[in-house]
Design a protein around this motif. Structure first.
Motif, short mmCIF file in Angstrom:
data_model
loop_
_atom_site.label_atom_id
_atom_site.label_comp_id
_atom_site.label_asym_id
_atom_site.label_seq_id
_atom_site.Cartn_x
_atom_site.Cartn_y
_atom_site.Cartn_z
N MET A 1 0.84 -1.17 0.00
CA MET A 1 0.00 0.00 0.00
C MET A 1 0.89 1.23 0.00
O MET A 1 1.77 1.36 0.83
CB MET A 1 -0.89 0.00 1.23
N LYS A 2 0.65 2.11 -0.95
CA LYS A 2 1.43 3.34 -1.03
C LYS A 2 0.72 4.46 -0.29
O LYS A 2 -0.51 4.53 -0.27
CB LYS A 2 1.64 3.74 -2.48
N ILE A 3 1.53 5.30 0.35
CA ILE A 3 0.99 6.46 1.03
C ILE A 3 1.73 7.69 0.55
O ILE A 3 2.88 7.62 0.12
CB ILE A 3 1.09 6.36 2.57
N GLU A 4 1.05 8.82 0.62
CA GLU A 4 1.65 10.10 0.28
C GLU A 4 2.10 10.77 1.57
O GLU A 4 1.35 10.85 2.54
CB GLU A 4 0.64 11.01 -0.42
N ILE A 5 3.32 11.24 1.59
CA ILE A 5 3.83 11.99 2.72
C ILE A 5 3.57 13.46 2.42
O ILE A 5 4.01 13.96 1.39
CB ILE A 5 5.34 11.76 2.91
N PRO A 6 2.85 14.16 3.28
CA PRO A 6 2.54 15.56 2.98
C PRO A 6 3.80 16.43 3.00
O PRO A 6 4.70 16.21 3.79
CB PRO A 6 1.56 15.97 4.07
N ARG A 7 3.83 17.38 2.11
CA ARG A 7 4.92 18.35 2.10
C ARG A 7 4.70 19.30 3.27
O ARG A 7 3.59 19.44 3.78
CB ARG A 7 4.94 19.10 0.78
N ASP A 8 5.78 19.94 3.72
CA ASP A 8 5.71 20.80 4.90
C ASP A 8 4.59 21.83 4.83
O ASP A 8 3.89 22.05 5.81
CB ASP A 8 7.05 21.53 5.11
N ASP A 9 4.39 22.44 3.67
CA ASP A 9 3.37 23.49 3.56
C ASP A 9 1.94 22.93 3.54
O ASP A 9 0.98 23.67 3.68
CB ASP A 9 3.61 24.38 2.35
N ASP A 10 1.78 21.62 3.40
CA ASP A 10 0.45 21.00 3.40
C ASP A 10 0.06 20.43 4.77
O ASP A 10 -1.11 20.13 5.00
CB ASP A 10 0.39 19.85 2.39
N VAL A 11 1.02 20.26 5.66
CA VAL A 11 0.78 19.56 6.93
C VAL A 11 -0.30 20.24 7.77
O VAL A 11 -1.23 19.58 8.22
CB VAL A 11 2.08 19.40 7.73
N HIS A 50 11.35 5.77 8.88
CA HIS A 50 11.39 5.58 7.43
C HIS A 50 10.68 6.73 6.71
O HIS A 50 11.19 7.28 5.74
CB HIS A 50 10.74 4.24 7.07
N ILE A 51 9.52 7.10 7.22
CA ILE A 51 8.76 8.21 6.62
C ILE A 51 9.56 9.50 6.70
O ILE A 51 9.66 10.24 5.72
CB ILE A 51 7.38 8.35 7.31
N GLU A 52 10.15 9.77 7.83
CA GLU A 52 10.93 11.00 8.01
C GLU A 52 12.16 11.00 7.10
O GLU A 52 12.49 12.02 6.48
CB GLU A 52 11.34 11.17 9.46
N ALA A 53 12.85 9.85 6.99
CA ALA A 53 14.02 9.77 6.12
C ALA A 53 13.63 10.02 4.67
O ALA A 53 14.34 10.72 3.94
CB ALA A 53 14.69 8.40 6.27
N CYS A 54 12.50 9.48 4.25
CA CYS A 54 12.03 9.70 2.88
C CYS A 54 11.68 11.16 2.67
O CYS A 54 12.03 11.76 1.64
CB CYS A 54 10.82 8.82 2.58
N ARG A 55 11.01 11.76 3.63
CA ARG A 55 10.63 13.17 3.52
C ARG A 55 11.87 14.04 3.37
O ARG A 55 11.94 14.92 2.50
CB ARG A 55 9.82 13.61 4.72
N ILE A 56 12.89 13.79 4.18
CA ILE A 56 14.13 14.55 4.12
C ILE A 56 14.81 14.38 2.76
O ILE A 56 15.39 15.31 2.21
CB ILE A 56 15.07 14.15 5.26
N ALA A 57 14.71 13.16 2.21
CA ALA A 57 15.33 12.87 0.91
C ALA A 57 14.49 13.39 -0.26
O ALA A 57 14.90 13.26 -1.41
CB ALA A 57 15.54 11.37 0.77
#
Length: 79
Positions: A1-11, A50-57
């Protein structure tokens, strides 16, 4: 299942929408409901990391099931 990580301005907008309409589900609830397994603190911490590492990348779409499988592989190799 894929999820979208919100961008900082969308949080903030997403949090407001979730709270206003009482939407959303915790990671622990999702794991227990969809994967029929216990959501341990270690597993949840691994997923959030994992989510945070992906967001940073700059990666904003991840496969949550794959992240859990990687955690399981790592846990077995540590045992």
């Amino acid at each position: 299942m894929k999820i979208e990580i919100p961008r900082d301005d969308d949080v903030d907008r997403l949090k407001d929408t979730i709270n206003r309409h009482d939407l959303g589900q915790s990671i622990a609830e999702w794991i227990e409901e969809h994967l029929d397994r216990e959501a341990t603190e270690e597993l949840i911490g691994s997923i959030l990391g994992h989510i945070e590492a992906c967001r940073i990348a700059g990666i904003y779409t991840i496969d949550i099931t794959q992240a859990i499988e990687k955690h399981d592989q790592w846990s077995k190799s540590e045992a």
